[in-house]
Motif scaffolding. Structure first.
Motif, PDB file in Angstrom:
ATOM      1  N   ASP A   1       0.849  -1.183   0.000  1.00 21.12           N
ATOM      2  CA  ASP A   1       0.000   0.000   0.000  1.00 21.12           C
ATOM      3  C   ASP A   1       0.884   1.232   0.000  1.00 21.12           C
ATOM      4  O   ASP A   1       1.594   1.492   0.962  1.00 21.12           O
ATOM      5  N   ILE A   2       0.854   1.995  -1.101  1.00 18.63           N
ATOM      6  CA  ILE A   2       1.694   3.193  -1.149  1.00 18.63           C
ATOM      7  C   ILE A   2       0.839   4.450  -0.983  1.00 18.63           C
ATOM      8  O   ILE A   2       1.227   5.546  -1.354  1.00 18.63           O
ATOM      9  N   THR A   3      -0.321   4.253  -0.368  1.00 17.83           N
ATOM     10  CA  THR A   3      -1.250   5.347  -0.097  1.00 17.83           C
ATOM     11  C   THR A   3      -0.730   6.214   1.044  1.00 17.83           C
ATOM     12  O   THR A   3      -0.090   5.706   1.950  1.00 17.83           O
ATOM     13  N   ALA A   4      -1.031   7.486   0.988  1.00 15.46           N
ATOM     14  CA  ALA A   4      -0.518   8.388   2.014  1.00 15.46           C
ATOM     15  C   ALA A   4      -1.468   8.547   3.211  1.00 15.46           C
ATOM     16  O   ALA A   4      -1.077   8.367   4.349  1.00 15.46           O
TER      17      ALA A   4
ATOM     18  N   PHE B   1      -7.737   0.299   1.873  1.00 21.88           N
ATOM     19  CA  PHE B   1      -6.795  -0.804   1.718  1.00 21.88           C
ATOM     20  C   PHE B   1      -7.270  -2.030   2.489  1.00 21.88           C
ATOM     21  O   PHE B   1      -7.206  -3.145   1.970  1.00 21.88           O
ATOM     22  N   ALA B   2      -7.770  -1.826   3.703  1.00 22.22           N
ATOM     23  CA  ALA B   2      -8.282  -2.953   4.489  1.00 22.22           C
ATOM     24  C   ALA B   2      -9.458  -3.615   3.771  1.00 22.22           C
ATOM     25  O   ALA B   2      -9.570  -4.843   3.748  1.00 22.22           O
TER      26      ALA B   2
ATOM     27  N   VAL C   1       0.820  -8.351   2.999  1.00 21.86           N
ATOM     28  CA  VAL C   1       0.533  -6.947   2.740  1.00 21.86           C
ATOM     29  C   VAL C   1       1.508  -6.085   3.537  1.00 21.86           C
ATOM     30  O   VAL C   1       1.902  -6.435   4.647  1.00 21.86           O
ATOM     31  N   GLY C   2       1.891  -4.963   2.930  1.00 21.68           N
ATOM     32  CA  GLY C   2       2.817  -4.062   3.605  1.00 21.68           C
ATOM     33  C   GLY C   2       2.471  -2.624   3.297  1.00 21.68           C
ATOM     34  O   GLY C   2       1.658  -2.343   2.415  1.00 21.68           O
ATOM     35  N   GLY C   3       3.111  -1.727   4.023  1.00 23.73           N
ATOM     36  CA  GLY C   3       2.875  -0.304   3.825  1.00 23.73           C
ATOM     37  C   GLY C   3       1.973   0.248   4.911  1.00 23.73           C
ATOM     38  O   GLY C   3       0.848  -0.221   5.062  1.00 23.73           O
TER      39      GLY C   3
ATOM     40  N   VAL D   1       6.748  -5.266   7.583  1.00 21.19           N
ATOM     41  CA  VAL D   1       7.050  -3.969   8.178  1.00 21.19           C
ATOM     42  C   VAL D   1       8.450  -3.553   7.748  1.00 21.19           C
ATOM     43  O   VAL D   1       9.333  -4.384   7.600  1.00 21.19           O
ATOM     44  N   ASN D   2       8.628  -2.242   7.550  1.00 23.42           N
ATOM     45  CA  ASN D   2       9.907  -1.745   7.048  1.00 23.42           C
ATOM     46  C   ASN D   2      10.358  -0.582   7.936  1.00 23.42           C
ATOM     47  O   ASN D   2      10.992  -0.789   8.970  1.00 23.42           O
TER      48      ASN D   2
END
Lengths: 193, 250
Positions: free
Chosen positions: B51-54, B62-63, B79-81, B102-103
């Motif tokens: 997910d690259i949403t802000a 996204f959920a 899923v990430g982001g 997670v990052n």
């Protein structure tokens, strides 16, 4: 056809429900003893940690209920492990439907055993139409050794039980709901019992 | 034998796959659910949705999307982001995600890895690491590779393994986007120093790069995006190529 999916404090219970829906079936996710007892089929899924999950099951009387069920029951992943006698994970005393221990993988390869691996000697009703060498999806750090109740094996670090069967109780270490068409076939076989 | 995994990665924004897609047999171009189902049919072993949403508003979308993915996909997906606290992971697990990655949040709050692992199990948490080789070391970056932090790839990977991570997703920023092959030397060191699986990311351009990443890089899985999205290397063709080259794939 009434299908009950046992609701407890474990992860990813929904994915089994989703898989059944894709097969055109409806299930109820429930911890209601009466609903579970009266279902035609019971599925006991789960992802999580053995000791804390057993504690939750015991507190809700679900361990005794499971032991007494007479209809076909399918344990998945942690569900299979909890249906055994005892687990090295948190030194948990489990339900004991299968009189087998659950052991931690010894060192040798990456743990968790994560990904697609092949079934050896799949046998019995659950694996009708499933060829030896078929790939299914595993994700686990503990395993049930090969034993008299083994109805499919798998090879990772050591040979272990990919599936168990005793009386009306069935269990898989892998996730049929995440194992593509092969997994769907296995779920269909269970529903057809 | 445990198969090596091929993992297409889909970037998602506002419920749509961001990277351009030109599959002719997909009606709604850019629909992440439909694209994921196509990859599953093609033999992809697993999918990663990022997910690259802000904004927070869009996070809710996204959920909902994760729920639709889980309902339609018969293979595992992560899923990430935007996973910054335990509750974010819980929402995605409840929606049906098999794993979260997670990052940046793991760098900012390393205890988050312990929390997710003890709450939902090690198998549920992937730690994604973006690193760049410069001045003789693999330095770790956060915020989508924009901000360097005072961490080194190998020691950070070991730390998160000790904290309970079930898998490492390593992206080499030097290789990402080049299509010249994966960072096999670093991957081999990483894979051999860890007891958990490693997903290789960054640099896939040709089929032989995947043979290299498994044989030389000792990776357990390989991730790529554009070569799959643009159909440069269809998944079935890649699997055939790997089989011909004695790589164990499904």
């Amino acid at each position: 056809m009434k299908i009950a999916i046992i609701k407890y404090n474990a992860g990813n219970i929904r994915s089994v429900d989703f898989a059944l829906r894709r097969m055109g079936l409806e299930a109820e996710i429930t911890d209601d003893h009466e609903k579970i007892r009266s279902a035609d089929k019971v599925i006991f899924p789960g992802v999580g940690e053995a000791a804390s999950t057993m504690k939750h099951l015991t507190a809700n009387g679900l361990d005794n209920l499971l032991r007494e069920l007479k209809q076909p029951v399918l344990g998945i992943c942690l569900g299979q492990q909890l249906m055994c006698r005892q687990s090295e994970e948190g030194d948990a005393s489990c339900i004991g439907i299968f009189d087998e221990p659950v052991l931690r993988f010894p060192p040798g390869e990456k743990v968790p055993h994560m990904g697609w691996n092949q079934l050896t000697d799949p046998a019995g009703d659950l694996f009708k139409g499933v060829e030896p060498g078929a790939y299914v999806y595993f994700i686990h750090s503990y395993y049930v050794p090969l034993c008299t109740e083994t109805v499919a094996g798998c090879e990772y670090i050591t040979g272990f039980s990919a599936a168990l069967h005793r009386y009306n109780f069935y269990a898989t270490q892998f996730h049929p709901e995440k194992s593509g068409p092969t997994g769907q076939k296995i779920l269909e076989n269970f529903i057809a019992l | 034998m445990l198969a090596k995994r091929i993992i297409p990665c889909l970037d998602v924004r506002d419920g749509k796959t961001v990277k351009g897609i030109n599959f002719v047999d997909i009606r709604e171009v850019g629909d992440p659910v439909e694209l994921g189902a196509k990859y599953a049919r093609d033999g992809a072993d697993e999918l990663v949705y990022l997910d690259i949403t802000a904004s927070h508003e869009e996070r809710k979308l996204f959920a909902d999307l994760v729920r639709r993915i889980a309902a339609n996909l018969n293979i595992p997906f992560s899923v990430g982001g935007g996973i910054n606290e335990l509750r974010d992971a819980d929402v995605l697990l409840s929606a049906g995600a098999d794993k979260v990655s997670v990052n940046s949040a793991a760098i900012r709050t390393p205890g988050l890895v312990d929390q997710i692992a003890s709450g939902f199990g090690s198998q549920f948490v992937i730690v994604a690491i973006d690193a760049r080789y410069e001045n003789g070391r693999w330095g770790v970056y956060i915020n989508g590779g924009r901000v360097p932090v005072d961490k080194e790839l190998f020691s950070w990977a070991r730390e998160v393994q000790d904290r309970g991570a079930g898998e490492i997703l390593f992206t080499s920023m030097n290789h990402d986007g080049t299509k010249n092959g994966f960072a096999c030397d670093a991957l081999r060191v990483l894979s051999e120093s860890l007891s958990i699986p490693v997903i290789a990311s960054g640099g896939a351009g040709r089929e032989e790069h995947f043979v290299e990443v498994f044989n030389e890089g000792k990776a357990d899985a390989a991730l790529a995006a554009s070569i799959f999205h643009y159909n440069e290397i269809p998944v079935p063709k890649l699997k055939e190529y790997l089989k011909t080259n004695k790589i164990n794939v499904r």
